[in-house]
Motif scaffolding. Structure first.
Motif, PDB file in Angstrom:
ATOM      1  N   MET A   1      18.090   5.181 -26.457  1.00 22.57           N
ATOM      2  CA  MET A   1      17.600   5.511 -27.800  1.00 22.57           C
ATOM      3  C   MET A   1      16.454   6.505 -27.703  1.00 22.57           C
ATOM      4  O   MET A   1      15.704   6.522 -26.739  1.00 22.57           O
ATOM      5  CB  MET A   1      17.125   4.247 -28.533  1.00 22.57           C
ATOM      6  CG  MET A   1      18.254   3.298 -28.875  1.00 22.57           C
ATOM      7  SD  MET A   1      17.708   1.910 -29.903  1.00 22.57           S
ATOM      8  CE  MET A   1      17.303   2.744 -31.440  1.00 22.57           C
ATOM      9  N   ASN A   2      16.324   7.336 -28.717  1.00 24.76           N
ATOM     10  CA  ASN A   2      15.232   8.299 -28.801  1.00 24.76           C
ATOM     11  C   ASN A   2      15.009   8.591 -30.265  1.00 24.76           C
ATOM     12  O   ASN A   2      15.961   8.921 -30.971  1.00 24.76           O
ATOM     13  CB  ASN A   2      15.642   9.582 -28.039  1.00 24.76           C
ATOM     14  CG  ASN A   2      14.530  10.603 -28.009  1.00 24.76           C
ATOM     15  OD1 ASN A   2      13.350  10.248 -28.072  1.00 24.76           O
ATOM     16  ND2 ASN A   2      14.904  11.861 -27.902  1.00 24.76           N
TER      17      ASN A   2
ATOM     18  N   GLU B   1      10.824   6.247 -40.616  1.00 26.03           N
ATOM     19  CA  GLU B   1      12.201   5.788 -40.432  1.00 26.03           C
ATOM     20  C   GLU B   1      12.343   5.407 -38.966  1.00 26.03           C
ATOM     21  O   GLU B   1      12.526   6.258 -38.105  1.00 26.03           O
ATOM     22  CB  GLU B   1      13.200   6.873 -40.841  1.00 26.03           C
ATOM     23  CG  GLU B   1      14.569   6.264 -41.117  1.00 26.03           C
ATOM     24  CD  GLU B   1      15.506   7.192 -41.871  1.00 26.03           C
ATOM     25  OE1 GLU B   1      15.975   6.786 -42.951  1.00 26.03           O
ATOM     26  OE2 GLU B   1      15.769   8.306 -41.395  1.00 26.03           O
ATOM     27  N   ALA B   2      12.200   4.110 -38.678  1.00 28.61           N
ATOM     28  CA  ALA B   2      12.161   3.633 -37.294  1.00 28.61           C
ATOM     29  C   ALA B   2      13.552   3.647 -36.672  1.00 28.61           C
ATOM     30  O   ALA B   2      13.709   3.916 -35.478  1.00 28.61           O
ATOM     31  CB  ALA B   2      11.588   2.223 -37.251  1.00 28.61           C
ATOM     32  N   VAL B   3      14.578   3.346 -37.458  1.00 35.16           N
ATOM     33  CA  VAL B   3      15.968   3.348 -36.989  1.00 35.16           C
ATOM     34  C   VAL B   3      16.784   4.113 -38.024  1.00 35.16           C
ATOM     35  O   VAL B   3      16.743   3.800 -39.211  1.00 35.16           O
ATOM     36  CB  VAL B   3      16.486   1.896 -36.816  1.00 35.16           C
ATOM     37  CG1 VAL B   3      17.958   1.885 -36.426  1.00 35.16           C
ATOM     38  CG2 VAL B   3      15.662   1.159 -35.765  1.00 35.16           C
TER      39      VAL B   3
ATOM     40  N   VAL C   1      17.428   1.013 -24.169  1.00 37.24           N
ATOM     41  CA  VAL C   1      16.317   1.576 -23.402  1.00 37.24           C
ATOM     42  C   VAL C   1      15.876   2.878 -24.054  1.00 37.24           C
ATOM     43  O   VAL C   1      16.671   3.575 -24.687  1.00 37.24           O
ATOM     44  CB  VAL C   1      16.736   1.775 -21.923  1.00 37.24           C
ATOM     45  CG1 VAL C   1      17.771   2.874 -21.743  1.00 37.24           C
ATOM     46  CG2 VAL C   1      15.531   2.057 -21.023  1.00 37.24           C
ATOM     47  N   GLY C   2      14.598   3.186 -23.905  1.00 37.57           N
ATOM     48  CA  GLY C   2      14.063   4.424 -24.471  1.00 37.57           C
ATOM     49  C   GLY C   2      12.555   4.347 -24.448  1.00 37.57           C
ATOM     50  O   GLY C   2      11.986   3.288 -24.171  1.00 37.57           O
ATOM     51  N   PRO C   3      11.903   5.463 -24.743  1.00 40.27           N
ATOM     52  CA  PRO C   3      10.435   5.481 -24.686  1.00 40.27           C
ATOM     53  C   PRO C   3       9.836   4.638 -25.801  1.00 40.27           C
ATOM     54  O   PRO C   3      10.517   4.286 -26.770  1.00 40.27           O
ATOM     55  CB  PRO C   3      10.096   6.962 -24.876  1.00 40.27           C
ATOM     56  CG  PRO C   3      11.275   7.556 -25.557  1.00 40.27           C
ATOM     57  CD  PRO C   3      12.468   6.751 -25.153  1.00 40.27           C
ATOM     58  N   SER C   4       8.549   4.342 -25.673  1.00 44.48           N
ATOM     59  CA  SER C   4       7.848   3.557 -26.667  1.00 44.48           C
ATOM     60  C   SER C   4       7.988   4.204 -28.048  1.00 44.48           C
ATOM     61  O   SER C   4       7.877   5.413 -28.181  1.00 44.48           O
ATOM     62  CB  SER C   4       6.374   3.485 -26.252  1.00 44.48           C
ATOM     63  OG  SER C   4       5.677   2.746 -27.173  1.00 44.48           O
ATOM     64  N   GLY C   5       8.298   3.380 -29.045  1.00 42.00           N
ATOM     65  CA  GLY C   5       8.386   3.886 -30.418  1.00 42.00           C
ATOM     66  C   GLY C   5       9.755   4.423 -30.800  1.00 42.00           C
ATOM     67  O   GLY C   5       9.947   4.901 -31.910  1.00 42.00           O
ATOM     68  N   CYS C   6      10.761   4.302 -29.906  1.00 47.76           N
ATOM     69  CA  CYS C   6      12.072   4.893 -30.213  1.00 47.76           C
ATOM     70  C   CYS C   6      12.911   4.009 -31.137  1.00 47.76           C
ATOM     71  O   CYS C   6      13.964   4.424 -31.599  1.00 47.76           O
ATOM     72  CB  CYS C   6      12.845   5.196 -28.926  1.00 47.76           C
ATOM     73  SG  CYS C   6      13.444   3.731 -28.082  1.00 47.76           S
ATOM     74  N   GLY C   7      12.458   2.757 -31.367  1.00 50.96           N
ATOM     75  CA  GLY C   7      13.162   1.898 -32.322  1.00 50.96           C
ATOM     76  C   GLY C   7      13.953   0.766 -31.681  1.00 50.96           C
ATOM     77  O   GLY C   7      14.676   0.045 -32.372  1.00 50.96           O
TER      78      GLY C   7
END
Ligand code: ADP
Length: 367
Positions: A207-208, A17-19, A35-41
């Motif tokens: 985002m996270n 579930e990416a988002v 903004v958020g770390p890699s893979g946060c969606g």
């Protein structure tokens, strides 16, 4: 009007579930950075707004209309990627006008729009060149020019600066901000770089793990983060997190007790807010810029004395970063270079408790 709104938007790829059901309203002309770390969606979210990914659930509106089933080319958006995807055999002017020519715009209208975009981007002298005759920064401008000439409802930027070297990134960041001031089109911009997010955005969306942690203007996220994640993600060097106990002090006051026994008085105007947590084990959060050499307080500060023994000292010119251990944690402070901190020497410091944070370790919420 070109507002963009996301209502309970979900994206599932098989079991990922990416988002996970995000809500976001972006005002007409607003510049919003995800903004958020890699893979946060964040890219998935942008690609759903663009129509390049189908949404699993929820609704996306552009200019008030639900676009869930509208193909990308009919959404009236323009996207700028990190690989500029310029046609190598076309000149700058031809690259910029390509989309308009496909749509059979009148020649004089095309010329007018290319000329106007070239003026805004300061690339009038480059219009006859081919992409290979351009620097990275110039190519980035052309990619933006190609988006501007289309006069879209929304600009979408996907990490547009990540191919540029550090110095050029900073220049282009300023350039993008300047262009948005001249052409204030609703913009959604994705980056993993919190400084880029802070400097560009009217509002930053952190985002996270497929959810939105917090949305707000840059300074609001910096001063009043809602969660430990946001507190640690925004700001560089990052906020220090130190386990502490919140003690009752005399006269109804409170104090933060650190692992080495140091106690720091909590400002009186925070007492009511923290009172119910007295006696608990919490996390003390303080940014490096609020831990300095010992000094007199300025307006609005509430300085508490502490001391530390630096184990690493990093002169940066305008400031000196000082690292020391506290319990099991490495803590960073920002000193005035003239304080001349020395490795191994016990050093008196000031902690600005007017800028302290307390975090509940069970919920990761800032109290
Ligand atoms: P970000 O842009 O924040 O780095 P993405 O939006 O690209 O993150 O990805 C979010 C999550 O979705 C990641 O866990 C990623 O692995 C997953 N993901 C992205 N695209 C696909 C895909 N096409 N198929 C399966 N999983 C994907």
């Amino acid at each position: 009007m070109s507002e963009v709104s996301l209502h309970k938007v979900v994206k599932r790829y098989d079991e990922v579930e990416a988002v996970r059901g995000i809500d976001l309203n972006i005002a007409d002309q607003e510049f919003v950075v995800l903004v958020g770390p890699s893979g946060c969606g964040k890219s998935t979210t942008l690609r759903m707004i663009a129509g390049l990914e189908e949404i699993t659930d929820g609704a996306i509106k552009i200019g008030g209309d639900v676009v869930n089933d509208v193909p990308p080319k009919d959404r009236d958006i323009a996207m700028v990627f990190q690989n500029y995807a310029l046609y190598p055999h076309m000149t700058v002017a031809e690259n910029m006008s390509f989309g308009l020519r496909l749509k059979r715009f009148p020649k004089d209208e095309i010329a007018r729009r290319v000329d106007e975009a070239a003026r805004i981007l300061n690339i009038k002298d480059l219009l006859a060149r081919k992409p290979r005759q351009l620097s990275g920064g110039q190519r980035q401008r052309v990619a933006m020019g190609r988006a501007i000439v289309r006069n879209p409802k929304v600009f979408l930027f996907d990490e547009p600066l990540s191919n540029l070297d550090a110095k050029l990134r900073v220049q282009m960041r300023t350039e993008i901000k300047r262009v948005h001031q001249k052409v204030p089109v609703t913009t959604v911009y994705v980056t993993h770089d919190q400084i880029e997010a802070m400097t560009l955005a009217d509002r930053v969306v952190v985002m996270n793990n497929g959810v939105i942690e917090q949305v707000g203007p840059p300074n609001e996220l910096y001063h009043t983060p809602a969660t430990r994640f946001v507190a640690g993600f925004i700001g560089s060097p990052a906020m220090n997190f130190i386990p502490c106990t919140l003690d009752e002090a005399g006269g109804g006051g409170l104090a933060v007790r650190l692992p080495d026994g140091t106690t720091l008085s909590v400002p009186a105007d925070r007492s009511a807010r923290y009172k119910s947590h007295a006696g608990k084990s919490l996390i003390f959060g303080i940014r490096p810029e609020h831990l300095t050499e010992q000094r007199p307080a300025r307006d609005g500060e509430a300085l508490a004395a502490m001391s530390a023994t630096p184990d690493v000292v990093e002169p940066m010119g305008m400031e000196t970063l000082v690292y020391f251990s506290l319990g099991d944690d490495e803590v960073c402070a920002r000193f005035n270079p003239s304080a001349n901190p020395q490795v191994g020497a016990v050093t008196a410091m000031s902690a600005d408790m007017a800028n302290m944070h307390l975090i509940d370790p069970n919920t990761d919420k800032v109290l």
